[in-house]
Design an enzyme around this catalytic site. Structure first.
Site, PDB file in Angstrom:
ATOM      1  N   ASN A   9       0.872  -1.180   0.000  1.00  0.00           N
ATOM      2  CA  ASN A   9       0.000   0.000   0.000  1.00  0.00           C
ATOM      3  C   ASN A   9       0.904   1.223   0.000  1.00  0.00           C
ATOM      4  O   ASN A   9       1.510   1.553   1.013  1.00  0.00           O
ATOM      5  CB  ASN A   9      -0.888  -0.033   1.255  1.00  0.00           C
ATOM      6  CG  ASN A   9      -1.679   1.251   1.442  1.00  0.00           C
ATOM      7  OD1 ASN A   9      -1.763   2.080   0.546  1.00  0.00           O
ATOM      8  ND2 ASN A   9      -2.258   1.420   2.628  1.00  0.00           N
ATOM      9  N   LYS A  11       0.130   4.301  -0.360  1.00  0.00           N
ATOM     10  CA  LYS A  11      -0.486   5.510   0.198  1.00  0.00           C
ATOM     11  C   LYS A  11      -0.239   6.704  -0.750  1.00  0.00           C
ATOM     12  O   LYS A  11      -0.211   6.506  -1.963  1.00  0.00           O
ATOM     13  CB  LYS A  11       0.032   5.761   1.619  1.00  0.00           C
ATOM     14  CG  LYS A  11      -0.124   4.492   2.478  1.00  0.00           C
ATOM     15  CD  LYS A  11       0.088   4.703   3.944  1.00  0.00           C
ATOM     16  CE  LYS A  11      -0.111   3.375   4.672  1.00  0.00           C
ATOM     17  NZ  LYS A  11      -0.019   3.486   6.113  1.00  0.00           N
ATOM     18  N   HIS A  99      -9.568   1.499   4.988  1.00  0.00           N
ATOM     19  CA  HIS A  99      -8.276   1.645   5.672  1.00  0.00           C
ATOM     20  C   HIS A  99      -8.443   2.612   6.852  1.00  0.00           C
ATOM     21  O   HIS A  99      -9.215   3.575   6.764  1.00  0.00           O
ATOM     22  CB  HIS A  99      -7.227   2.169   4.686  1.00  0.00           C
ATOM     23  CG  HIS A  99      -5.845   2.132   5.252  1.00  0.00           C
ATOM     24  ND1 HIS A  99      -5.377   3.101   6.101  1.00  0.00           N
ATOM     25  CD2 HIS A  99      -4.845   1.222   5.118  1.00  0.00           C
ATOM     26  CE1 HIS A  99      -4.136   2.794   6.463  1.00  0.00           C
ATOM     27  NE2 HIS A  99      -3.798   1.653   5.874  1.00  0.00           N
ATOM     28  N   GLU A 101      -6.723   4.985   7.848  1.00  0.00           N
ATOM     29  CA  GLU A 101      -6.480   6.397   7.513  1.00  0.00           C
ATOM     30  C   GLU A 101      -7.716   7.009   6.865  1.00  0.00           C
ATOM     31  O   GLU A 101      -8.049   8.179   7.102  1.00  0.00           O
ATOM     32  CB  GLU A 101      -5.237   6.515   6.613  1.00  0.00           C
ATOM     33  CG  GLU A 101      -3.969   6.278   7.430  1.00  0.00           C
ATOM     34  CD  GLU A 101      -2.799   5.698   6.666  1.00  0.00           C
ATOM     35  OE1 GLU A 101      -2.795   5.721   5.420  1.00  0.00           O
ATOM     36  OE2 GLU A 101      -1.862   5.196   7.336  1.00  0.00           O
ATOM     37  N   GLU A 171      -5.458  -4.737  10.865  1.00  0.00           N
ATOM     38  CA  GLU A 171      -4.433  -3.708  11.037  1.00  0.00           C
ATOM     39  C   GLU A 171      -4.684  -2.940  12.334  1.00  0.00           C
ATOM     40  O   GLU A 171      -5.475  -1.983  12.342  1.00  0.00           O
ATOM     41  CB  GLU A 171      -4.478  -2.727   9.860  1.00  0.00           C
ATOM     42  CG  GLU A 171      -4.189  -3.365   8.524  1.00  0.00           C
ATOM     43  CD  GLU A 171      -3.559  -2.366   7.564  1.00  0.00           C
ATOM     44  OE1 GLU A 171      -2.481  -2.665   7.061  1.00  0.00           O
ATOM     45  OE2 GLU A 171      -4.132  -1.285   7.359  1.00  0.00           O
ATOM     46  N   GLY A 177       2.457   2.426  10.603  1.00  0.00           N
ATOM     47  CA  GLY A 177       3.397   3.521  10.370  1.00  0.00           C
ATOM     48  C   GLY A 177       4.155   3.959  11.600  1.00  0.00           C
ATOM     49  O   GLY A 177       4.793   5.006  11.611  1.00  0.00           O
ATOM     50  N   SER A 216       3.387  -1.987  10.244  1.00  0.00           N
ATOM     51  CA  SER A 216       4.848  -2.027  10.412  1.00  0.00           C
ATOM     52  C   SER A 216       5.459  -3.383  10.060  1.00  0.00           C
ATOM     53  O   SER A 216       6.415  -3.826  10.685  1.00  0.00           O
ATOM     54  CB  SER A 216       5.231  -1.600  11.832  1.00  0.00           C
ATOM     55  OG  SER A 216       4.809  -0.267  12.063  1.00  0.00           O
TER      56      SER A 216
END
Ligand code: PGA
Length: 254
Positions: A9, A11, A99, A101, A171, A177, A216
């Site tokens: 991904n 991003k 996701h 985010e 996740e 991240g 991560s």
């Protein structure tokens, strides 16, 4: 048999030119035997999908193409949105949905994720439905409740035959991240819980549905994750931007 799956991904990184280079570099580092063991997918930004599709086609690469988001309507006055049919025409095979985010920064809900999952399946692509708890939720002991609610709403209305085509990505938000990966035991336990929930709600789909871990992931921790029998692969953010490290993750199986 569930085929292992590694999804990069990217991003909001990589122009279309950088994308071409990254896809080519990744392909140079992978052997035909790698693709037998694991399916490899990259998800560049919308603006790079056409270039990625072209390089994959022209060079006959076995790398799959994914998108990071989609809107559920077929077409219309939705400024800034992209429809599933538009992605399907670009040979996009996977679409990341829900996701964290998108949920945290853009206010997307479980009901939105459900509509997106439906639109993606409607166009014969595979949704990658992301679920996961915040740090506070984990500390409060509500990880399973959170993930179960996200899955029940996210997959609402689907029959078992549709659910088995979906990829679920667990996740934990605190691991994305941050360099703080979940322990393989903790990740494995939640993924096993997810498979159990799918079995309760959709029966035989639980054996077929692929469940990824994300947060991560890097070449140093992939082996521990993949030692867990219910984890079928990984959704990789930061480490997927470097073709060498993404290839190392894929080649863990070699
Ligand atoms: P990360 O991102 O690997 O950089 O933690 C994972 C993701 O957001 O899918």
């Amino acid at each position: 048999m569930r085929k292992n799956l590694i999804v990069g991904n990217w991003k909001m990184h990589a122009t279309h030119l950088e994308t071409i280079q990254m896809v080519q570099k990744l392909s140079y580092r992978l052997e035909p035997s790698d693709y037998e063991r694991v399916e490899v997918v990259v998800c560049p930004p919308f603006t790079a999908l056409r270039s990625a599709q072209t390089v994959i086609e022209v060079d006959h690469l076995r790398i799959g193409l994914g998108a990071q988001n989609v809107f559920w309507e077929e077409e219309g006055a939705y400024t800034g949105e992209v429809a599933a049919g538009m992605l399907a025409k670009l040979a996009v095979a996977y679409v990341i949905v829900g996701h964290s985010e998108r949920r945290q920064l853009f206010g997307e809900s479980d009901a939105d994720a459900n509509r997106k999952v439906g639109a993606v399946l409607e166009h014969d692509m595979t949704p990658i439905l992301c679920v996961g708890e915040t740090e506070a939720e984990r500390e409060a002991g509500s990880t399973e409740d959170k993930v179960a609610a996200q899955l029940r709403v996210g997959l609402q209305g689907l029959q078992a035959g549709a659910v088995e085509k979906v990829v679920i990505a667990y996740e934990p938000i605190w691991a994305i991240g941050t360099g703080r990966t979940a322990s393989a035991d903790d990740a494995g336990a939640v993924v096993t819980f997810i498979r159990g929930l799918v079995a309760d709600e959709w029966g035989p789909a639980a054996e077929a549905v692929r469940i990824l871990y994300g947060g991560s992931v890097n070449p140093g921790n992939i082996a521990g994750m993949m030692a867990k029998p219910d984890i079928d692969g990984a959704l990789v953010g930061g480490a997927s931007l470097d073709p060498d490290s993404l290839a190392s993750i894929v080649r863990f199986w070699s």
